[in-house]
Design a protein around this motif. Structure first.
Motif, PDB file in Angstrom:
ATOM      1  N   SER A  61     -83.271 -53.404  -3.014  1.00 21.65           N
ATOM      2  CA  SER A  61     -82.879 -51.835  -2.571  1.00 21.65           C
ATOM      3  C   SER A  61     -83.219 -51.338  -3.796  1.00 21.65           C
ATOM      4  CB  SER A  61     -82.687 -51.365  -1.684  1.00 21.65           C
ATOM      5  OG  SER A  61     -81.399 -52.255  -2.260  1.00 21.65           O
ATOM      6  N   LYS A  76     -72.747 -47.781  -2.500  1.00 20.42           N
ATOM      7  CA  LYS A  76     -73.884 -47.513  -1.915  1.00 20.42           C
ATOM      8  C   LYS A  76     -73.695 -49.169  -0.739  1.00 20.42           C
ATOM      9  CE  LYS A  76     -78.828 -48.784  -1.732  1.00 20.42           C
ATOM     10  NZ  LYS A  76     -80.073 -49.245  -2.949  1.00 20.42           N
ATOM     11  N   TRP A 108     -77.254 -55.065   8.304  1.00 22.57           N
ATOM     12  CA  TRP A 108     -77.831 -55.079   9.196  1.00 22.57           C
ATOM     13  C   TRP A 108     -76.743 -55.298  10.419  1.00 22.57           C
ATOM     14  CZ3 TRP A 108     -78.391 -55.880   4.255  1.00 22.57           C
ATOM     15  CH2 TRP A 108     -79.127 -55.059   3.138  1.00 22.57           C
ATOM     16  N   GLU A 151     -73.244 -57.197   5.352  1.00 26.46           N
ATOM     17  CA  GLU A 151     -72.930 -56.173   4.764  1.00 26.46           C
ATOM     18  C   GLU A 151     -73.753 -55.718   2.952  1.00 26.46           C
ATOM     19  OE1 GLU A 151     -69.489 -52.902   4.465  1.00 26.46           O
ATOM     20  OE2 GLU A 151     -69.497 -55.012   3.207  1.00 26.46           O
ATOM     21  N   LEU A 188     -77.437 -47.537   6.175  1.00 30.41           N
ATOM     22  CA  LEU A 188     -77.543 -47.609   4.841  1.00 30.41           C
ATOM     23  C   LEU A 188     -76.364 -46.261   4.702  1.00 30.41           C
ATOM     24  CD1 LEU A 188     -78.912 -47.370   2.729  1.00 30.41           C
ATOM     25  CD2 LEU A 188     -79.836 -45.730   2.439  1.00 30.41           C
ATOM     26  N   LYS A 208     -82.837 -60.516   2.399  1.00 32.16           N
ATOM     27  CA  LYS A 208     -82.805 -59.641   2.208  1.00 32.16           C
ATOM     28  C   LYS A 208     -83.877 -58.415   1.816  1.00 32.16           C
ATOM     29  CE  LYS A 208     -79.914 -59.193   5.542  1.00 32.16           C
ATOM     30  NZ  LYS A 208     -80.580 -60.305   6.228  1.00 32.16           N
ATOM     31  N   GLU A 236     -75.144 -51.101   2.295  1.00 35.66           N
ATOM     32  CA  GLU A 236     -76.075 -51.288   3.655  1.00 35.66           C
ATOM     33  C   GLU A 236     -75.826 -52.329   4.316  1.00 35.66           C
ATOM     34  OE1 GLU A 236     -78.989 -52.945   0.582  1.00 35.66           O
ATOM     35  OE2 GLU A 236     -80.727 -51.498   1.292  1.00 35.66           O
ATOM     36  N   TYR A 270     -80.402 -51.069  11.690  1.00 32.20           N
ATOM     37  CA  TYR A 270     -80.002 -51.508   9.502  1.00 32.20           C
ATOM     38  C   TYR A 270     -78.694 -49.714   9.483  1.00 32.20           C
ATOM     39  CZ  TYR A 270     -81.107 -50.373   4.931  1.00 32.20           C
ATOM     40  OH  TYR A 270     -81.019 -49.913   3.335  1.00 32.20           O
TER      41      TYR A 270
END
Lengths: 74, 214
Positions: free
Chosen positions: A74, B127, B131, B110, B6, A71, B129, B4
């Motif tokens: 970020s 936070k 996919w 995740e 976020l 991935k 994220e 995606y």
């Protein structure tokens, strides 16, 4: 919470109790004196790893955080 | 195709309370779909971080309409792995979670980072994220084609029904009218078929010509 191995739930509960206490009172406070729950974890693990084999749960060969490597950062 | 996601969430509790809760959050009233929880691996690293692997089984809740398209013996519960690193020095908890079953149909991954909220250090921010990918996304196209084909054939039935009823209403001899209508329809079909064959031949020869120039 139940274990995936029906007969392992008791062992899991015992281990969880030991772990939760150590985690909150020692580990998070920076105390590096070591994990007192190792024996309990071993017993619990023996039980649960057998249950996983019996149920054919595909956990073999998965690298720690494996899929995360692909991935974007970020 | 990958979707995606976020997001950022805040818990109004301190980081250490959240990290403790992280290990005790099942069961809770919102986790009825989580059936089992197990720690498969755990270790304190030389740099004093706690790494763990947790296995969860959850009920596999697919919407009703997909049932027709999925194998009837598809397992009702799904297996999910969550790997995590707790770092008390940096006060962060990083997790990576993904399903190890049913991945052929849908894969969800995740990554979360829990840390001290920069605006209020007695709070914790997460936070997150994710996919999400699925081969099932191709199903929507299949459904569209199927729907369109069915719609077209139902128009034909509708028109035939009208013609039948109109013929009856207008008196005359329905059978003759019907025969005429039927003949017209057959002729029309033949015409269409001829036209289609011509078009196909045309396309084929055009294709051949193109090939000569390649």
């Amino acid at each position: 919470m139940n274990s995936v191995g029906e007969g392992c739930t008791e062992l899991k509960r015992e281990y969880d109790q030991c772990f939760n206490r150590w985690f909150a009172e020692k580990f998070l406070k920076g105390d590096r004196s070591g994990d007192p729950c190792i024996e309990m974890f071993k017993n619990y693990q023996q039980c649960v790893q057998k249950a996983i084999k019996d149920k054919d749960i595909p956990i073999e060969g998965v690298e720690f955080m494996g899929p995360n490597k692909e991935k974007p950062g970020s | 195709m990958v979707k995606y996601f976020l997001g950022l969430s805040v818990l109004k509790s301190s980081w250490d309370q959240v990290f403790v809760a992280f290990w005790q959050r099942y069961p809770n009233p919102y986790s009825k779909h989580v059936l089992t929880e197990d720690i498969l691996f755990r270790e304190v690293t030389p740099d004093n971080r706690l790494i763990s692997r947790r296995l969860l089984t959850k009920t596999n809740r697919a919407p009703r309409w997909t049932e027709k398209y999925l194998p009837s013996n598809m397992a009702r519960s799904a297996y999910i792995i969550e790997d995590s690193i707790v770092d008390p020095q940096s006060r962060t908890l990083t997790t990576f979670t993904w399903n190890i079953s049913h991945a052929r149909y849908m894969a969800v991954e995740e990554r979360c980072v829990y840390g001290v909220n920069p605006d209020n250090n007695s709070w914790t921010e997460i936070k997150r994220e994710a996919w999400i990918s699925s081969n099932l996304f191709g199903l929507s196209r299949a459904l569209q084609e199927f729907g369109l084909a069915r719609f077209k054939s139902s128009i034909t039935k509708t028109m035939k029904g009208f013609e039948f009823i109109l013929a009856k209403m207008q008196g005359g001899t329905p059978s003759r009218t019907l025969a005429e209508t039927a003949k017209e329809a057959t002729d029309k079909v033949k015409e269409t078929a001829l036209a289609a064959t011509e078009k196909a031949k045309d396309l084929a020869s055009q294709a051949q010509k193109k090939q000569q120039y390649v």
